[in-house]
Design an enzyme around this catalytic site. Sequence first.
Site: not given
Ligand SMILES: [Zn+2]
Length: 414
Positions: A278-279, A282, A356, A360
């Site tokens: 997930h990070e 980004h 976000e 995801d």
């Molecule tokens: Zn996040």
Amino acid sequence: MTEAFSSLFLAALAATLALKLWLGWRHARHIARHRAEVPAAFRDAITLQQHQLAADYCIAKTRFGLFSALLDSLVILALTFGGALQWLAGIAAGASASPLLSGLLLIVGVATLTGCISFPLSLYSTFGIEARFGFNKTTPKLFIIDQIKGLLLGAAIGLPLVALVLWLMDISGPLWWLWVWLVWTGFQLLMVALYPTLIAPLFNKFSPLQDLELKARIEALLQRAGFKSQGVFVMDGSRRSSHGNAYFTGFGAGKRIVFFDTLLGQLDHAEIEAVLAHELGHFKRRHIAKRIALAFALSLGFLFLLGQLLDAPWFYAGLGVSTPSTAMALILFFTAVPAFTFPFTPLSSSLSRRHEYEADEFAANETDAGKLVSALVKLYRDNASTLTPDPLHSAFYDSHPPAALRINHLQGNR
Ligand SMILES: [Zn+2]
């Protein structure tokens, strides 16, 4: 003009405070109404007792936020119309005949005054709320050491920076705001580059990840995603708090991945991989670069605005100050602007929530979406995050989508 500006500012301040109080009151009421029952989607993973602990924790934090907002508004009134800034400016002018030095003294005076007001709040937040719900792990000694370190660091970095800005504002003519913006932008970039290796280690210990099995798993993920970094580190977050987290820090090839030791204790390997993915999402979707570019563009806009206000007598008089100066202009600007920008908070929140969802989606493609769901549920549970926020409060403030929507999205209902 002066009176019109005074009225406009007071109206904005009152409207902002009213909006904060109304949103917080709604949020606390919504959580209290849903306290008796765990939402259906979470019944297997979260007990009623855990759900109620989260409700009580979030309500306590929301009430504290309302008190802080009220206090904040009173402080702004005392500084401006109450004459506190004028009083401090008199002391600073008496202490030094040099405009640069007296300007610096004025800014230090205001920072000291507001620091004295926020100190007891941070004390109560840590040893009152966080301790009551079992999250605080910091000791009074460590807390004081942290405060002193923060103060020294702030002085070592902040004083030269503020002196440079005041100097540029005085000498570089009508385009000073452009010069200040260049300095500010350069300073921000320097901080991003220096933070992981010079500043963060002053407060925490960072050690290379020891778990070889997990390390191999993470390196495989990084390679699949084509991500280069300076390594994976574990931070001793458990010294201060039992809340867990993971983040990226640094620039270019100097990037680091940091896991809080608390997070590694909470999740299994597949879940940790999913959180990291997930990070990475980004990063891969350029969210971080976009955010930085947006912040730079906004600071240019605000500095341009300050450039227009600097020589306007009504700007000072309208905020209760009769001795214009560059330092005073800076202070008044940072005191007054939040009352006008607060209503735009949802724009930033909704951009963040969109990011976000995108991160995801990236994680769901790179790893097991089910593992990210189980990691998130554990994190909601262990951090006592509410599963039932007020929808309006959430739309206004939240950087992350509400739990139920986020998990629904991860489960393929996009
Ligand atoms: Zn996040």
